[in-house]
Design a protein around this motif. Structure first.
Motif, short mmCIF file in Angstrom:
data_model
loop_
_atom_site.label_atom_id
_atom_site.label_comp_id
_atom_site.label_asym_id
_atom_site.label_seq_id
_atom_site.Cartn_x
_atom_site.Cartn_y
_atom_site.Cartn_z
N ASP A 62 -2.61 -3.36 6.67
CA ASP A 62 -3.67 -4.29 7.05
C ASP A 62 -4.86 -3.61 7.72
OD1 ASP A 62 -1.25 -5.60 6.55
OD2 ASP A 62 -1.79 -7.30 7.79
N ARG A 63 -4.62 -2.70 8.64
CA ARG A 63 -5.70 -2.15 9.46
C ARG A 63 -6.52 -1.10 8.73
NH1 ARG A 63 -6.22 2.24 12.97
NH2 ARG A 63 -4.04 2.82 12.65
N THR A 64 -5.89 -0.28 7.88
CA THR A 64 -6.58 0.90 7.35
C THR A 64 -6.70 0.93 5.83
OG1 THR A 64 -4.51 2.14 7.50
CG2 THR A 64 -6.05 2.35 9.34
N THR A 65 -6.54 -0.21 5.19
CA THR A 65 -6.94 -0.32 3.78
C THR A 65 -7.73 -1.62 3.62
OG1 THR A 65 -4.91 -1.43 3.06
CG2 THR A 65 -4.96 0.97 2.91
N THR A 66 -8.65 -1.62 2.69
CA THR A 66 -9.51 -2.79 2.51
C THR A 66 -9.01 -3.74 1.44
OG1 THR A 66 -10.89 -1.60 0.92
CG2 THR A 66 -11.55 -1.50 3.24
N ASP A 67 -8.07 -3.29 0.61
CA ASP A 67 -7.68 -4.10 -0.54
C ASP A 67 -6.18 -4.39 -0.61
OD1 ASP A 67 -7.23 -1.42 -0.95
OD2 ASP A 67 -8.24 -1.29 -2.88
N ALA A 68 -5.49 -4.32 0.53
CA ALA A 68 -4.07 -4.62 0.53
C ALA A 68 -3.60 -4.97 1.93
CB ALA A 68 -3.26 -3.43 0.00
N GLN A 69 -2.53 -5.73 2.00
CA GLN A 69 -1.90 -6.07 3.26
C GLN A 69 -0.39 -5.99 3.09
OE1 GLN A 69 -3.60 -10.00 4.07
NE2 GLN A 69 -5.01 -9.09 5.53
N GLY A 70 0.32 -6.10 4.21
CA GLY A 70 1.77 -6.07 4.16
C GLY A 70 2.34 -4.67 4.33
N LEU A 80 0.20 2.55 -4.12
CA LEU A 80 -0.46 2.95 -2.87
C LEU A 80 -1.61 3.91 -3.13
CD1 LEU A 80 2.73 3.52 -0.69
CD2 LEU A 80 1.04 1.71 -0.35
N SER A 81 -1.44 4.80 -4.08
CA SER A 81 -2.45 5.84 -4.32
C SER A 81 -3.75 5.28 -4.85
CB SER A 81 -1.89 6.87 -5.30
OG SER A 81 -1.73 6.30 -6.60
N ARG A 82 -3.75 4.02 -5.32
CA ARG A 82 -4.97 3.41 -5.86
C ARG A 82 -5.72 2.57 -4.82
NH1 ARG A 82 -1.25 2.75 -10.16
NH2 ARG A 82 -0.84 0.57 -9.61
N LEU A 83 -5.21 2.49 -3.61
CA LEU A 83 -5.84 1.67 -2.58
C LEU A 83 -7.02 2.39 -1.92
CD1 LEU A 83 -2.67 0.19 -0.83
CD2 LEU A 83 -4.09 -0.84 -2.63
N GLY A 86 -10.63 4.10 2.94
CA GLY A 86 -11.81 4.58 3.63
C GLY A 86 -12.84 3.52 3.96
N GLY A 87 -12.90 2.47 3.16
CA GLY A 87 -13.93 1.47 3.33
C GLY A 87 -13.86 0.73 4.66
N TRP A 88 -12.67 0.61 5.24
CA TRP A 88 -12.53 -0.06 6.54
C TRP A 88 -13.30 0.69 7.62
CZ3 TRP A 88 -10.57 2.42 10.81
CH2 TRP A 88 -9.93 3.65 10.57
N HIS A 89 -13.43 2.01 7.45
CA HIS A 89 -14.07 2.84 8.46
C HIS A 89 -15.59 2.75 8.37
CE1 HIS A 89 -15.69 6.62 10.13
NE2 HIS A 89 -14.68 6.54 10.99
N GLU A 96 -12.08 6.16 -0.51
CA GLU A 96 -11.23 7.30 -0.14
C GLU A 96 -9.76 6.86 -0.22
OE1 GLU A 96 -10.11 11.10 1.11
OE2 GLU A 96 -12.10 10.38 0.53
N PRO A 97 -8.94 7.58 -0.98
CA PRO A 97 -7.56 7.14 -1.17
C PRO A 97 -6.64 7.54 -0.02
CG PRO A 97 -7.94 9.13 -2.43
CD PRO A 97 -9.27 8.75 -1.81
N LEU A 98 -5.50 6.90 0.03
CA LEU A 98 -4.41 7.40 0.87
C LEU A 98 -4.04 8.80 0.41
CD1 LEU A 98 -2.22 4.17 0.86
CD2 LEU A 98 -3.26 5.17 2.89
N ALA A 99 -3.53 9.59 1.32
CA ALA A 99 -3.19 10.99 1.01
C ALA A 99 -1.68 11.16 0.94
CB ALA A 99 -3.77 11.92 2.07
N SER A 100 -1.22 11.79 -0.11
CA SER A 100 0.19 12.17 -0.17
C SER A 100 0.41 13.42 0.67
CB SER A 100 0.61 12.45 -1.62
OG SER A 100 -0.03 13.63 -2.10
N LEU A 101 1.63 13.60 1.14
CA LEU A 101 1.95 14.82 1.88
C LEU A 101 1.75 16.05 1.01
CD1 LEU A 101 2.99 16.13 4.48
CD2 LEU A 101 5.32 15.82 3.61
N GLN A 102 2.03 15.92 -0.27
CA GLN A 102 1.84 17.05 -1.18
C GLN A 102 0.37 17.48 -1.23
OE1 GLN A 102 3.82 16.76 -4.93
NE2 GLN A 102 2.58 18.33 -5.90
N ALA A 103 -0.54 16.50 -1.31
CA ALA A 103 -1.96 16.84 -1.34
C ALA A 103 -2.41 17.49 -0.04
CB ALA A 103 -2.79 15.58 -1.62
#
Length: 248
Positions: A62-70, A80-83, A86-89, A96-103
């Motif tokens: 809810d807090r750190t993505t603009t297009d999803a909740q829950g 998740l990778s398509r969310l 960054g826009g909330w900031h 700006e996408p969520l980051a995987s640990l691998q990336a």
């Protein structure tokens, strides 16, 4: 005399990549922190529904993505990778996408930067998250001389990490001075304790060093407080203020 573990890491650590100057826990934040000279970073990691470790602080989106909740843990990494994380900031970071640990591991290793990786399990999945994250860290940083420090407020996560990858360094995060936390850190084989900076003083730092643990603190943004901690010999300072503190 108690021997402290080797500590070749920078003293200044950028909180969630770049504090509040960029969307937290994204590669954009790491890049911004690096542009201010930081070579040590902190971030949060948890698991997707298909057990992919990725960066997120909260249990929910809810807090750190603009297009999803829950709950993030209910979605596979592909979704998740398509969310938009960054826009909330600000508009500058929209998309700006969520980051995987691998990336993140790829970026850190290519830039020769170090990581304090906070295991932030979804409620009820503490031990398993610790195991999976530690296994992935051991794989992603294989052969690296300075793999991440695995930290957590949750002892169960640290126990899982210890069992899965005992060679990785661990640290207990401590927000309040609850009874027995230092003994528990030692039982878990931690090399450091990372406390709320308000708990730290010369006496506690001495206790930690005498016990063979390094002493780090979070989240220090006030120059006066930072000077006090540096004066007593603190081993690490996590900060949001990457634009105000030179990471010497």
């Amino acid at each position: 005399m108690t021997t402290l573990p080797d500590w070749p890491h920078p003293r200044w650590i950028a909180h969630r990549g770049a504090g509040k100057l960029a969307p937290e826990n994204t590669l954009a934040a790491f890049r911004l922190g690096a542009s201010h000279g930081y070579r040590a970073f902190e971030c949060d990691v948890k698991l997707s529904a298909d057990d992919v470790p990725f960066l997120l602080h909260d249990d929910t989106l809810d807090r750190t993505t603009t297009d999803a909740q829950g709950r993030a843990a209910d979605r596979p990494w592909g979704a998740l990778s398509r969310l938009d994380a960054g826009g909330w900031h600000s508009a500058a970071y929209a998309g700006e996408p969520l980051a995987s640990l691998q990336a993140v591991a790829t970026w850190l290793r290519r830039n020769r930067a170090w990581l304090d990786l906070e295991i932030k399990p979804t409620e009820g999945d503490e031990e398993r998250t610790g195991r999976i994250v530690a296994t992935e860290v051991a794989r992603l940083w294989a052969g690296d001389a300075t793999p991440p420090l695995l930290s957590s407020f949750r002892p169960e996560s640290l126990a899982g990490a210890r069992d899965a990858a005992p060679g990785l360094a661990r640290a207990l995060l401590v927000d309040t001075d609850w009874p027995g936390w230092l003994d528990l850190a030692l039982q878990l084989g931690c090399v450091a304790a990372i406390t709320n900076h308000q708990l730290m003083d010369a006496a506690l730092l001495a206790r930690l060093h005498q016990a063979g643990l390094r002493a780090l603190v979070y989240t220090v943004n006030d120059p006066v407080r930072a000077s006090e901690l540096l004066a007593i010999g603190i081993d690490g300072i996590i900060t949001d203020a990457v634009d105000r503190f030179a990471p010497g």
